[in-house]
Design a protein around this motif. Structure first.
Motif, mmCIF file in Angstrom:
data_model
loop_
_atom_site.group_PDB
_atom_site.id
_atom_site.type_symbol
_atom_site.label_atom_id
_atom_site.label_comp_id
_atom_site.label_asym_id
_atom_site.label_seq_id
_atom_site.Cartn_x
_atom_site.Cartn_y
_atom_site.Cartn_z
ATOM 1 N N TYR A 46 8.448 -1.858 -2.838
ATOM 2 C CA TYR A 46 7.813 -1.368 -4.329
ATOM 3 C C TYR A 46 8.506 -2.821 -5.748
ATOM 4 O O TYR A 46 7.299 -2.568 -6.680
ATOM 5 N N ALA B 145 -5.098 3.756 4.917
ATOM 6 C CA ALA B 145 -4.751 2.730 4.016
ATOM 7 C C ALA B 145 -5.232 1.403 4.092
ATOM 8 O O ALA B 145 -6.589 0.795 3.402
ATOM 9 N N ILE C 280 1.739 -4.906 2.350
ATOM 10 C CA ILE C 280 2.346 -4.607 3.578
ATOM 11 C C ILE C 280 2.015 -2.809 3.385
ATOM 12 O O ILE C 280 1.624 -2.911 2.803
ATOM 13 N N LEU D 229 1.029 -1.550 -0.016
ATOM 14 C CA LEU D 229 0.309 -0.291 -0.269
ATOM 15 C C LEU D 229 0.643 1.299 -0.070
ATOM 16 O O LEU D 229 1.160 1.456 0.853
ATOM 17 N N THR D 230 1.174 2.165 -0.948
ATOM 18 C CA THR D 230 1.508 3.466 -0.967
ATOM 19 C C THR D 230 0.524 3.978 -1.664
ATOM 20 O O THR D 230 0.062 4.066 -2.855
ATOM 21 N N MET D 231 0.608 5.362 -1.631
ATOM 22 C CA MET D 231 -0.016 7.107 -2.381
ATOM 23 C C MET D 231 1.087 6.900 -3.530
ATOM 24 O O MET D 231 -0.384 7.461 -4.690
ATOM 25 N N SER E 62 -2.700 7.952 6.133
ATOM 26 C CA SER E 62 -2.201 7.248 7.252
ATOM 27 C C SER E 62 -2.037 6.013 6.567
ATOM 28 O O SER E 62 -3.196 5.431 6.198
ATOM 29 N N GLU E 63 -1.220 4.805 7.460
ATOM 30 C CA GLU E 63 -0.846 3.050 6.840
ATOM 31 C C GLU E 63 -2.616 2.363 7.334
ATOM 32 O O GLU E 63 -2.851 1.392 7.176
ATOM 33 N N VAL F 112 9.718 4.397 2.852
ATOM 34 C CA VAL F 112 9.484 3.134 2.212
ATOM 35 C C VAL F 112 10.994 1.964 1.277
ATOM 36 O O VAL F 112 11.050 3.028 0.066
ATOM 37 N N ALA G 227 -2.493 2.000 -4.465
ATOM 38 C CA ALA G 227 -3.137 3.662 -3.027
ATOM 39 C C ALA G 227 -4.396 3.692 -3.241
ATOM 40 O O ALA G 227 -5.483 3.295 -4.521
ATOM 41 N N ILE G 228 -4.242 4.805 -2.395
ATOM 42 C CA ILE G 228 -5.645 4.098 -1.534
ATOM 43 C C ILE G 228 -5.624 6.258 -1.998
ATOM 44 O O ILE G 228 -6.067 6.547 -0.747
ATOM 45 N N GLY G 229 -6.147 6.614 -2.762
ATOM 46 C CA GLY G 229 -6.250 7.538 -3.316
ATOM 47 C C GLY G 229 -4.341 8.100 -3.740
ATOM 48 O O GLY G 229 -3.957 7.467 -3.133
ATOM 49 N N GLY H 173 4.083 0.599 5.417
ATOM 50 C CA GLY H 173 5.493 0.880 5.954
ATOM 51 C C GLY H 173 4.909 2.458 6.880
ATOM 52 O O GLY H 173 3.848 3.035 7.552
ATOM 53 N N ALA H 174 5.619 2.726 7.253
ATOM 54 C CA ALA H 174 6.131 3.632 8.521
ATOM 55 C C ALA H 174 6.557 4.575 7.764
ATOM 56 O O ALA H 174 5.307 5.836 7.797
ATOM 57 N N GLU H 175 7.526 5.566 7.412
ATOM 58 C CA GLU H 175 8.288 6.402 7.048
ATOM 59 C C GLU H 175 8.538 5.815 6.126
ATOM 60 O O GLU H 175 7.420 5.587 4.946
HETATM 61 C C1 LIG Z 1 3.089 7.922 6.658
HETATM 62 S S1 LIG Z 1 2.774 6.674 5.568
HETATM 63 C C2 LIG Z 1 3.962 7.245 4.305
HETATM 64 C C3 LIG Z 1 3.676 8.074 3.300
HETATM 65 C C4 LIG Z 1 4.327 7.449 2.190
HETATM 66 N N1 LIG Z 1 5.589 8.013 1.436
HETATM 67 C C5 LIG Z 1 4.508 6.082 0.785
HETATM 68 O O1 LIG Z 1 4.893 6.008 0.056
HETATM 69 O O2 LIG Z 1 2.365 6.162 1.251
HETATM 70 C C6 LIG Z 1 3.224 5.576 6.124
HETATM 71 C C7 LIG Z 1 2.546 4.056 5.286
HETATM 72 O O3 LIG Z 1 0.830 5.021 5.198
HETATM 73 C C8 LIG Z 1 0.647 4.426 3.264
HETATM 74 N N2 LIG Z 1 0.265 5.299 2.525
HETATM 75 C C9 LIG Z 1 0.043 6.227 3.560
HETATM 76 N N3 LIG Z 1 -0.903 7.201 2.273
HETATM 77 C C10 LIG Z 1 -1.246 6.247 1.137
HETATM 78 C C11 LIG Z 1 -2.083 6.235 0.062
HETATM 79 N N4 LIG Z 1 -2.419 7.332 0.311
HETATM 80 N N5 LIG Z 1 -2.713 5.011 0.028
HETATM 81 C C12 LIG Z 1 -2.425 3.878 0.126
HETATM 82 N N6 LIG Z 1 -1.610 3.965 1.443
HETATM 83 C C13 LIG Z 1 -0.775 4.586 1.903
HETATM 84 C C14 LIG Z 1 1.735 3.631 2.865
HETATM 85 O O4 LIG Z 1 1.833 1.560 3.923
HETATM 86 C C15 LIG Z 1 2.646 4.323 3.773
HETATM 87 O O5 LIG Z 1 4.206 3.149 3.832
#
Ligand SMILES: C[S@@+](CC[C@H](N)C(=O)[O-])C[C@H]1O[C@@H](n2cnc3c(N)ncnc32)[C@H](O)[C@@H]1O
Length: 218
Positions: A115, A134, A104, A81-83, A130-131, A110, A123-125, A106-108
Protein backbone atom coordinates in the motif's frame (compact mmCIF):
# COMPACT_ATOMS: atom_id res chain seq x y z
CA UNK A 1 2.13 2.56 -22.63
CA UNK A 2 3.51 -0.68 -21.22
CA UNK A 3 1.49 -2.59 -18.64
CA UNK A 4 2.64 -5.50 -16.50
CA UNK A 5 0.49 -7.43 -14.03
CA UNK A 6 2.06 -8.79 -10.84
CA UNK A 7 0.00 -11.41 -9.04
CA UNK A 8 1.24 -11.71 -5.43
CA UNK A 9 0.37 -14.11 -2.63
CA UNK A 10 -0.40 -17.02 -4.93
CA UNK A 11 -0.93 -20.25 -2.98
CA UNK A 12 0.02 -23.14 -5.28
CA UNK A 13 -2.06 -25.64 -3.32
CA UNK A 14 -5.34 -23.73 -3.68
CA UNK A 15 -5.07 -20.79 -6.11
CA UNK A 16 -4.01 -22.45 -9.37
CA UNK A 17 -7.30 -21.88 -11.15
CA UNK A 18 -7.94 -18.31 -10.05
CA UNK A 19 -4.33 -17.30 -10.65
CA UNK A 20 -4.52 -18.81 -14.13
CA UNK A 21 -7.62 -16.68 -14.68
CA UNK A 22 -5.73 -13.58 -13.53
CA UNK A 23 -3.08 -14.42 -16.13
CA UNK A 24 -5.67 -15.03 -18.84
CA UNK A 25 -7.35 -11.72 -18.09
CA UNK A 26 -3.98 -9.94 -18.15
CA UNK A 27 -3.34 -11.49 -21.57
CA UNK A 28 -6.79 -10.90 -23.05
CA UNK A 29 -7.28 -7.41 -21.64
CA UNK A 30 -4.13 -5.75 -22.89
CA UNK A 31 -1.25 -6.37 -20.46
CA UNK A 32 2.20 -6.82 -21.96
CA UNK A 33 3.60 -8.95 -19.17
CA UNK A 34 2.40 -11.28 -16.44
CA UNK A 35 4.56 -11.95 -13.38
CA UNK A 36 3.57 -14.49 -10.75
CA UNK A 37 4.70 -14.66 -7.13
CA UNK A 38 5.63 -17.08 -5.77
CA UNK A 39 6.67 -19.17 -8.74
CA UNK A 40 4.33 -21.93 -9.88
CA UNK A 41 5.44 -23.54 -13.13
CA UNK A 42 2.08 -25.23 -13.68
CA UNK A 43 0.28 -21.90 -13.94
CA UNK A 44 2.96 -20.41 -16.20
CA UNK A 45 2.87 -23.49 -18.42
CA UNK A 46 -0.89 -23.16 -18.84
CA UNK A 47 -0.53 -19.56 -19.97
CA UNK A 48 2.25 -20.46 -22.39
CA UNK A 49 0.04 -23.17 -23.80
CA UNK A 50 -2.78 -20.69 -24.41
CA UNK A 51 -0.35 -18.34 -26.14
CA UNK A 52 0.93 -21.18 -28.28
CA UNK A 53 -2.54 -22.12 -29.47
CA UNK A 54 -4.31 -18.79 -29.63
CA UNK A 55 -1.43 -16.50 -30.49
CA UNK A 56 1.00 -14.25 -28.76
CA UNK A 57 -0.36 -11.29 -26.81
CA UNK A 58 2.04 -11.30 -23.87
CA UNK A 59 5.65 -10.30 -24.33
CA UNK A 60 6.67 -11.90 -21.09
CA UNK A 61 5.40 -14.58 -18.75
CA UNK A 62 7.57 -14.73 -15.66
CA UNK A 63 7.69 -15.34 -11.94
CA UNK A 64 9.54 -14.04 -8.93
CA UNK A 65 10.06 -15.23 -5.38
CA UNK A 66 11.03 -11.67 -4.32
CA UNK A 67 7.89 -9.69 -5.13
CA UNK A 68 8.71 -6.77 -2.84
CA UNK A 69 12.04 -6.29 -4.53
CA UNK A 70 10.34 -6.57 -7.90
CA UNK A 71 8.02 -3.71 -6.95
CA UNK A 72 10.77 -1.61 -5.37
CA UNK A 73 12.90 -1.83 -8.50
CA UNK A 74 10.06 -1.26 -10.98
CA UNK A 75 11.07 1.81 -12.95
CA UNK A 76 7.59 3.05 -13.62
CA UNK A 77 4.24 3.64 -11.96
CA UNK A 78 2.92 1.15 -9.42
CA UNK A 79 -0.83 0.60 -9.16
CA UNK A 80 -2.21 -1.65 -6.44
CA UNK A 81 -5.79 -2.84 -6.82
CA UNK A 82 -7.55 -2.90 -3.47
CA UNK A 83 -11.06 -2.28 -2.23
CA UNK A 84 -9.58 0.25 0.23
CA UNK A 85 -8.17 2.49 -2.49
CA UNK A 86 -9.40 5.51 -4.39
CA UNK A 87 -12.26 5.11 -6.87
CA UNK A 88 -10.92 4.01 -10.25
CA UNK A 89 -12.74 6.80 -12.07
CA UNK A 90 -11.00 9.45 -10.00
CA UNK A 91 -7.48 8.35 -11.03
CA UNK A 92 -7.70 6.46 -14.31
CA UNK A 93 -7.14 9.49 -16.57
CA UNK A 94 -3.96 10.33 -14.69
CA UNK A 95 -2.72 6.72 -14.75
CA UNK A 96 -3.36 6.55 -18.50
CA UNK A 97 -0.70 9.23 -19.01
CA UNK A 98 2.04 6.99 -17.58
CA UNK A 99 4.52 5.15 -19.79
CA UNK A 100 5.06 2.07 -17.71
CA UNK A 101 2.57 0.64 -15.25
CA UNK A 102 2.82 -2.30 -12.86
CA UNK A 103 -0.61 -3.48 -11.70
CA UNK A 104 -0.51 -5.51 -8.48
CA UNK A 105 -3.31 -7.84 -7.50
CA UNK A 106 -3.34 -9.84 -4.29
CA UNK A 107 -4.78 -13.13 -3.13
CA UNK A 108 -5.64 -12.87 0.55
CA UNK A 109 -4.26 -10.22 2.89
CA UNK A 110 -1.80 -7.95 1.12
CA UNK A 111 1.10 -6.75 3.35
CA UNK A 112 0.98 -3.07 4.27
CA UNK A 113 4.25 -2.30 2.45
CA UNK A 114 2.52 -2.70 -0.92
CA UNK A 115 0.00 0.00 0.00
CA UNK A 116 2.88 2.32 0.79
CA UNK A 117 4.99 1.46 -2.24
CA UNK A 118 2.08 1.95 -4.65
CA UNK A 119 1.77 5.29 -6.38
CA UNK A 120 -1.95 4.56 -6.67
CA UNK A 121 -4.11 2.32 -4.50
CA UNK A 122 -7.13 1.87 -6.73
CA UNK A 123 -10.55 0.49 -5.84
CA UNK A 124 -12.97 -1.03 -8.30
CA UNK A 125 -15.82 -0.15 -6.03
CA UNK A 126 -15.30 -0.29 -2.26
CA UNK A 127 -16.70 -3.78 -1.77
CA UNK A 128 -14.66 -7.00 -1.63
CA UNK A 129 -14.90 -9.11 -4.77
CA UNK A 130 -12.30 -10.79 -6.93
CA UNK A 131 -8.85 -10.09 -8.33
CA UNK A 132 -10.08 -11.38 -11.70
CA UNK A 133 -12.96 -8.91 -11.85
CA UNK A 134 -10.87 -6.06 -10.46
CA UNK A 135 -8.13 -6.57 -13.04
CA UNK A 136 -10.55 -6.89 -15.94
CA UNK A 137 -12.37 -3.69 -15.07
CA UNK A 138 -9.18 -1.77 -14.38
CA UNK A 139 -7.63 -2.73 -17.74
CA UNK A 140 -10.85 -2.08 -19.60
CA UNK A 141 -11.08 1.43 -18.12
CA UNK A 142 -7.40 2.00 -18.85
CA UNK A 143 -7.77 1.12 -22.54
CA UNK A 144 -11.31 2.38 -22.96
CA UNK A 145 -12.40 -0.98 -24.37
CA UNK A 146 -9.95 -1.04 -27.31
CA UNK A 147 -8.01 -3.98 -25.81
CA UNK A 148 -10.77 -6.40 -26.78
CA UNK A 149 -9.98 -6.00 -30.47
CA UNK A 150 -6.24 -6.58 -30.49
CA UNK A 151 -5.14 -9.37 -32.78
CA UNK A 152 -2.57 -11.85 -31.50
CA UNK A 153 0.63 -12.68 -33.35
CA UNK A 154 1.10 -16.21 -34.65
CA UNK A 155 -0.49 -19.11 -32.81
CA UNK A 156 -2.54 -21.84 -34.39
CA UNK A 157 -6.19 -20.94 -34.08
CA UNK A 158 -8.52 -18.00 -34.63
CA UNK A 159 -12.17 -17.60 -33.84
CA UNK A 160 -14.48 -16.26 -36.51
CA UNK A 161 -17.22 -14.48 -34.58
CA UNK A 162 -20.61 -15.94 -35.41
CA UNK A 163 -24.15 -15.33 -34.33
CA UNK A 164 -24.62 -18.97 -33.31
CA UNK A 165 -22.30 -21.91 -32.81
CA UNK A 166 -18.53 -21.96 -32.82
CA UNK A 167 -16.33 -21.18 -35.79
CA UNK A 168 -12.62 -21.78 -35.31
CA UNK A 169 -10.13 -21.80 -38.19
CA UNK A 170 -6.42 -22.45 -38.46
CA UNK A 171 -4.19 -19.44 -38.71
CA UNK A 172 -3.71 -18.64 -42.39
CA UNK A 173 -7.15 -19.97 -43.32
CA UNK A 174 -9.18 -17.04 -42.02
CA UNK A 175 -10.03 -15.85 -45.54
CA UNK A 176 -9.98 -12.28 -46.80
CA UNK A 177 -12.58 -11.03 -44.34
CA UNK A 178 -11.85 -13.56 -41.64
CA UNK A 179 -10.95 -12.88 -38.06
CA UNK A 180 -12.51 -10.65 -35.53
CA UNK A 181 -13.55 -7.23 -36.73
CA UNK A 182 -11.72 -4.35 -35.19
CA UNK A 183 -8.30 -2.88 -34.78
CA UNK A 184 -4.95 -4.62 -34.82
CA UNK A 185 -2.76 -4.51 -31.76
CA UNK A 186 -1.84 -0.89 -31.37
CA UNK A 187 1.27 -1.50 -29.38
CA UNK A 188 4.54 -2.71 -30.83
CA UNK A 189 6.14 -5.94 -29.82
CA UNK A 190 9.48 -4.29 -29.25
CA UNK A 191 11.12 -3.39 -26.01
CA UNK A 192 11.33 -6.92 -24.72
CA UNK A 193 13.02 -7.02 -21.40
CA UNK A 194 11.65 -3.71 -20.20
CA UNK A 195 10.20 -4.09 -16.80
CA UNK A 196 12.35 -7.04 -15.84
CA UNK A 197 14.34 -6.25 -12.79
CA UNK A 198 16.56 -8.41 -10.68
CA UNK A 199 16.94 -10.91 -13.48
CA UNK A 200 18.57 -13.33 -11.07
CA UNK A 201 15.31 -13.41 -9.16
CA UNK A 202 12.92 -13.38 -12.06
CA UNK A 203 12.57 -16.68 -13.79
CA UNK A 204 10.67 -16.18 -16.93
CA UNK A 205 10.02 -16.97 -20.47
CA UNK A 206 10.67 -14.26 -22.96
CA UNK A 207 9.39 -14.84 -26.37
CA UNK A 208 11.27 -14.08 -29.51
CA UNK A 209 10.27 -14.31 -33.13
CA UNK A 210 11.98 -17.68 -33.39
CA UNK A 211 10.03 -19.38 -30.61
CA UNK A 212 8.37 -22.60 -31.63
CA UNK A 213 4.98 -21.13 -30.81
CA UNK A 214 5.20 -18.79 -33.79
CA UNK A 215 4.90 -21.65 -36.23
CA UNK A 216 1.40 -22.21 -37.56
CA UNK A 217 -0.15 -25.45 -38.64
CA UNK A 218 -1.25 -24.47 -42.10
C1 LIG B 1 -9.88 -11.97 -2.28
S1 LIG B 1 -9.46 -10.31 -2.64
C2 LIG B 1 -8.92 -9.73 -1.09
C3 LIG B 1 -9.63 -8.48 -0.69
C4 LIG B 1 -8.69 -7.57 0.10
N1 LIG B 1 -9.10 -7.50 1.47
C5 LIG B 1 -8.46 -6.19 -0.53
O1 LIG B 1 -7.64 -5.46 -0.03
O2 LIG B 1 -9.00 -5.86 -1.60
C6 LIG B 1 -7.99 -10.52 -3.58
C7 LIG B 1 -7.60 -9.36 -4.42
O3 LIG B 1 -8.68 -8.94 -5.23
C8 LIG B 1 -8.54 -7.57 -5.52
N2 LIG B 1 -9.79 -6.90 -5.16
C9 LIG B 1 -10.84 -7.44 -4.52
N3 LIG B 1 -11.82 -6.55 -4.37
C10 LIG B 1 -11.38 -5.40 -4.94
C11 LIG B 1 -11.93 -4.10 -5.12
N4 LIG B 1 -13.15 -3.80 -4.69
N5 LIG B 1 -11.19 -3.17 -5.75
C12 LIG B 1 -9.95 -3.46 -6.22
N6 LIG B 1 -9.38 -4.67 -6.07
C13 LIG B 1 -10.09 -5.62 -5.45
C14 LIG B 1 -7.34 -7.06 -4.74
O4 LIG B 1 -6.22 -6.99 -5.58
C15 LIG B 1 -7.16 -8.13 -3.68
O5 LIG B 1 -5.84 -8.21 -3.22
Amino acid sequence: MKVYVLRIGHRPDRDKRITTHVGLVARAFGAHGFVLSPCDEKVLEKLRDVEERWGRLLEEIACTNSPLKYVKTWDGTVVHLTMYGLPVDSVIDEIRQKDKILVIVGAEKVPREYYELAHYNVAIGNQPHSEVAALAIFLDRLYGGAELYRQPVGGKLRIIPTEKGKKVVKVGEEGPSGGAPGVRAERGRGGRGEGVQGADEVRGHKRGATDRDLGDET
